[in-house]
Design an enzyme around this catalytic site. Structure first.
Site, PDB file in Angstrom:
ATOM      1  N   ARG A  34      -7.585  -0.247  -6.597  1.00 56.71           N
ATOM      2  CA  ARG A  34      -7.764   0.899  -5.693  1.00 56.71           C
ATOM      3  C   ARG A  34      -7.898   2.162  -6.552  1.00 56.71           C
ATOM      4  NH1 ARG A  34      -4.230   1.281  -0.489  1.00 56.71           N
ATOM      5  NH2 ARG A  34      -6.151   2.291   0.206  1.00 56.71           N
ATOM      6  N   ASP A  89      -1.826  10.931  -2.348  1.00 56.20           N
ATOM      7  CA  ASP A  89      -2.274   9.876  -3.274  1.00 56.20           C
ATOM      8  C   ASP A  89      -2.608  10.437  -4.648  1.00 56.20           C
ATOM      9  OD1 ASP A  89      -2.841   8.743  -0.438  1.00 56.20           O
ATOM     10  OD2 ASP A  89      -2.719   7.054  -1.836  1.00 56.20           O
ATOM     11  N   GLN A 134      -2.048   3.000  10.023  1.00 55.86           N
ATOM     12  CA  GLN A 134      -0.751   2.980   9.317  1.00 55.86           C
ATOM     13  C   GLN A 134       0.317   3.776  10.072  1.00 55.86           C
ATOM     14  OE1 GLN A 134      -3.706   3.507   7.858  1.00 55.86           O
ATOM     15  NE2 GLN A 134      -3.743   2.931   5.706  1.00 55.86           N
ATOM     16  N   ARG A 169       0.865  -1.194   0.000  1.00 56.39           N
ATOM     17  CA  ARG A 169       0.000   0.000   0.000  1.00 56.39           C
ATOM     18  C   ARG A 169       0.893   1.232   0.000  1.00 56.39           C
ATOM     19  NH1 ARG A 169       2.371   2.115   3.770  1.00 56.39           N
ATOM     20  NH2 ARG A 169       0.799   3.731   3.790  1.00 56.39           N
ATOM     21  N   GLY A 170       0.242   2.393  -0.170  1.00 61.85           N
ATOM     22  CA  GLY A 170       1.001   3.633  -0.324  1.00 61.85           C
ATOM     23  C   GLY A 170       1.123   3.899  -1.816  1.00 61.85           C
ATOM     24  N   ALA A 171       0.856   5.154  -2.220  1.00 60.14           N
ATOM     25  CA  ALA A 171       0.683   5.451  -3.648  1.00 60.14           C
ATOM     26  C   ALA A 171       1.867   5.012  -4.540  1.00 60.14           C
ATOM     27  CB  ALA A 171       0.375   6.943  -3.810  1.00 60.14           C
TER      28      ALA A 171
END
Ligand code: MRU
Length: 347
Positions: free
Chosen positions: A88, A238, A197, A45-47
């Site tokens: 996503r 994001d 997170q 995860r994380g852009a």
């Protein structure tokens, strides 16, 4: 160094971010479908990290296509792209990386085998470039941080660290550079409900590198600012619209409002691949809504009585006027200057 996505032994090794900090485990991904699932379930995860993961996912999908006919190959690859795009919706880096891979597929001359080989090289380039980009963001960030006091306390929200990128991080890249140069006193990490997170991942990263970190619950940020405990806020992004409006993890907007009220600079650290110049402003950014379970349950424990309704937007949009500067690999820009930056990029 922490590398959440690694090409190794003809497959992709991901750090399983759903298990940290209690367990450090890795998952090996061999197929594009498994990569799509890993992105959706937030193993990765994380852009920027999901952009890198999606690029490898495209290569894994490309090598699953058994044909020597280029037209059939491209059609097959469009289906892989579609699957990965559906994982996503908010982080634009995912779409950016997939587009770059499709462009490579269409523009590489030669056989299907040569295109497949070039797709792997492109995914590896996206991975390597992101690492360099984050290091540049860290150093540009250092140049815009307040000059006093000498040692700063920096508040961050969510995890925009090595785990959320190819390594080093964006917001935590700025923190790492500040720490390296002796400009950091301590990081304050919002725990970042509902998926935590900040408490789980940002705190874990800081502990790995002995960076002093204080975890607070999200509702403590304004109080800490009022107490004079925070000198600057640095968050990731994001998706950034052309006017500088910025989508980031839910709760970022309230931190920005609190920072403005206390006259504390609020920085967004992100690679240029996070800027979506096709969107005039933040109202058009798609906001992911996740399973309400994330709000009403912690582990096996229900937090609320039955019969309650829930709302679980995963991101919010911070208006450009609350942002002091956007720190990119090409330097820091006032949100108003993004349009000038776009002109520079196309000329
Ligand atoms: O839902 P997540 O954990 O993928 O959200 C991550 C964030 O909001 C990060 O701040 C953002 O992606 C920037 S990561 C460098």
């Amino acid at each position: 160094m922490i590398y959440p996505v690694i090409w190794h032994n003809n497959s992709v090794t991901l750090i399983d971010q759903t298990r940290l900090p209690n367990e450090y485990a890795v998952v090996e991904i061999h197929r594009s479908e498994d990569m799509a699932r890993a992105i959706k379930t937030m193993i990765v995860r994380g852009a920027p990290a999901i952009g890198v993961a999606a690029a490898y996912g495209m290569y894994l999908g490309a090598r699953e296509i058994e044909t020597t006919d280029k037209q059939l190959f491209w059609e097959g690859l469009e289906k892989v792209a579609q699957l990965l795009r559906s994982t996503r919706p908010t982080a634009v880096n995912l779409f950016w990386a997939i587009s770059r891979m499709m462009k490579t597929a269409y523009e590489t001359p030669g056989t299907v085998a040569e295109i497949q080989q070039n797709l792997l090289q492109t995914a590896q380039a996206i991975n390597a470039e992101d690492l360099q980009t984050c290091q540049a963001i860290g150093d540009h960030g250092l140049a815009v941080l307040p000059t006093t006091p000498e040692k700063l306390t920096i508040l961050t929200h969510c995890n925009a660290g090595a785990l959320a990128t190819a390594g080093y991080g964006t917001a935590l890249g700025v923190v790492r550079s500040a720490w390296r140069e002796g400009r950091l006193e301590r990081v304050f990490a919002d725990e970042t409900r509902p998926r935590l997170q900040g408490a789980k991942l940002t705190a874990w990263e800081c502990v790995q590198e002995n960076i002093p970190v204080t975890v607070i619950t999200d509702n403590m940020a304004a109080h800490c600012m009022k107490q004079g405990l925070i000198h600057a806020v640095v968050v990731g992004a994001d998706r950034i619209a052309a006017n500088g409006d910025t989508a980031n993890k839910i709760g970022t907007y309230s931190v920005a409002i609190a920072a403005k009220a206390h006259d504390i600079p609020f920085y967004v650290a992100a690679p240029l691949s996070t800027i979506d110049f096709d969107l005039a402003d933040g109202s058009q950014i798609p906001i992911e809504e996740r399973n309400p379970e994330e709000v009403y349950q912690v582990g096996d424990t229900m937090l609320t009585p039955l019969g309650v309704e829930f709302y679980n937007p995963a991101f919010d949009v911070t208006p450009a006027e609350l942002i002091t500067a956007i720190i990119t690999e090409q330097g820091a820009f006032a949100p108003d200057d993004l349009v000038k930056l776009q002109l520079q990029l196309v000329t």
